[in-house]
Design an enzyme around this catalytic site. Structure first.
Site, PDB file in Angstrom:
ATOM      1  N   ASN A 107       0.881  -1.174   0.000  1.00 36.45           N
ATOM      2  CA  ASN A 107       0.000   0.000   0.000  1.00 36.45           C
ATOM      3  C   ASN A 107       0.914   1.219   0.000  1.00 36.45           C
ATOM      4  OD1 ASN A 107      -1.882   1.967   0.359  1.00 36.45           O
ATOM      5  ND2 ASN A 107      -2.503   1.334   2.435  1.00 36.45           N
ATOM      6  N   LYS A 149       0.139   4.183  -0.477  1.00 32.77           N
ATOM      7  CA  LYS A 149      -0.560   5.382   0.020  1.00 32.77           C
ATOM      8  C   LYS A 149      -0.245   6.565  -0.901  1.00 32.77           C
ATOM      9  CE  LYS A 149      -0.465   3.357   4.595  1.00 32.77           C
ATOM     10  NZ  LYS A 149      -0.486   3.518   6.030  1.00 32.77           N
ATOM     11  N   HIS A 166      -9.794   1.302   4.195  1.00 33.06           N
ATOM     12  CA  HIS A 166      -8.584   1.495   4.999  1.00 33.06           C
ATOM     13  C   HIS A 166      -8.906   2.469   6.141  1.00 33.06           C
ATOM     14  CE1 HIS A 166      -4.581   2.706   6.213  1.00 33.06           C
ATOM     15  NE2 HIS A 166      -4.141   1.596   5.635  1.00 33.06           N
ATOM     16  N   GLU A 191      -7.381   4.886   7.316  1.00 35.03           N
ATOM     17  CA  GLU A 191      -7.137   6.303   7.001  1.00 35.03           C
ATOM     18  C   GLU A 191      -8.325   6.883   6.244  1.00 35.03           C
ATOM     19  OE1 GLU A 191      -3.355   5.637   5.142  1.00 35.03           O
ATOM     20  OE2 GLU A 191      -2.492   5.149   7.098  1.00 35.03           O
ATOM     21  N   GLU A 244      -6.074  -4.701  10.289  1.00 32.87           N
ATOM     22  CA  GLU A 244      -5.033  -3.716  10.579  1.00 32.87           C
ATOM     23  C   GLU A 244      -5.380  -2.964  11.852  1.00 32.87           C
ATOM     24  OE1 GLU A 244      -2.851  -2.554   6.703  1.00 32.87           O
ATOM     25  OE2 GLU A 244      -4.623  -1.296   6.851  1.00 32.87           O
ATOM     26  N   GLY A 292       1.915   2.390  10.826  1.00 31.98           N
ATOM     27  CA  GLY A 292       2.895   3.470  10.690  1.00 31.98           C
ATOM     28  C   GLY A 292       3.546   3.872  12.005  1.00 31.98           C
ATOM     29  N   SER A 332       2.804  -2.019  10.461  1.00 34.75           N
ATOM     30  CA  SER A 332       4.245  -2.115  10.710  1.00 34.75           C
ATOM     31  C   SER A 332       4.848  -3.481  10.391  1.00 34.75           C
ATOM     32  CB  SER A 332       4.570  -1.697  12.151  1.00 34.75           C
ATOM     33  OG  SER A 332       4.171  -0.353  12.365  1.00 34.75           O
TER      34      SER A 332
END
Ligand code: PGA
Length: 254
Positions: free
Chosen positions: A9, A11, A97, A99, A169, A175, A215
């Site tokens: 991904n 991003k 996702h 985000e 996730e 991250g 991560s």
């Protein structure tokens, strides 16, 4: 064996040139994927075609879009439909996702529509779920994830859920450099599979690939992917570094 997937991904990172170079470097490792192992590049919309051409002809290498709109078509300036993605062509679409849920207010209903648009167009969603730290600390992660699945996926038929791809996730691990332990990942992945089994039967549940994200790096992928209910990973930061991602691909169950 169900599909084992290393999904990148990217991003909102990398220019087109940098993305091409990264893809070439990864492909130059010449990793031959067998029938159940796949590599997916989740890249920004503008160079889906370019990366798709780069991997053309490589068995079990695919591209993914990172999102699509929940409407079929129309006056939605700046948005991209599943039908448009299909014409690229794209194989996978990352849906829901954290985000997007957080910064773009994507809710269960929208996500269920996005899943529908993907399936109508023959695209495979990679459906993301996972809890924030506060929910984990309250010990409510299982019901949190169960609601995410129920609200956005459980309208699907048995046929549609067979071979489906889900990414778990935990938001607190994305991250942050803080990975779930392999035991925590396995526990949640088994829970997800049990919830699917309770609603769709063991047979369907056994075909669903559940990726771990948060991560994942070269130095922890093997340990996490070796868990019985972990079928690979959705990888952000480490997918931007060729050497890291190559090691992660090599960590998939053989
Ligand atoms: P990360 O991101 O690997 O950088 O934690 C994972 C993701 O958001 O999919």
């Amino acid at each position: 064996m169900r599909k084992q997937i290393a999904a990148a991904n990217w991003k909102m990172n990398l220019t087109k040139e940098a993305g091409k170079k990264l893809t070439e470097d990864i492909l130059s490792a010449g990793i031959d994927l067998n029938d159940h192992r796949q590599v997916v590049f989740g890249v920004p919309f503008p160079y889906l075609s370019t990366i798709s051409e780069k991997i053309d002809g490589r068995k079990n290498y695919f591209v993914a879009a990172q999102n699509c709109h929940f409407q079929k078509a129309g006056a939605y300036t700046g948005e991209v439909s599943a039908e448009i993605l299909k014409s690229i062509p794209v194989t996978y679409v990352i849906i829901g996702h954290s985000e997007r849920r957080e910064y773009f207010n994507e809710n269960h209903q929208m996500l269920s529509e996005k899943v529908n648009r993907c399936l109508e167009n023959g695209l495979h969603p990679i459906f993301c779920c996972g809890e924030p730290l506060s929910i984990r600390e309250a010990g409510e992660q299982n019901s949190h994830v169960e609601i995410q699945l129920r609200e956005s996926l459980f309208h699907l038929s048995k046929e549609q859920l067979t071979g489906f791809v889900i990414a778990y996730e935990p938001i607190w691990a994305i991250g942050t450099g803080k990975t779930a332990t392999s035991a925590q990942a396995q526990e949640m992945h088994a829970h997800i599979r049990n919830v699917i089994a309770a609603n769709y039967g063991e047979e369907v549940a056994a075909t669903v690939s559940i990726l771990y994200g948060g991560s994942v790096k070269a130095n922890n992928a093997m340990e996490i992917f070796s868990q019985p209910d972990v079928d690979g990973g959705l990888v952000g930061g480490a997918s931007l570094v060729a050497g890291e991602f190559i090691s992660i691909i090599k960590s998939l169950k053989k």
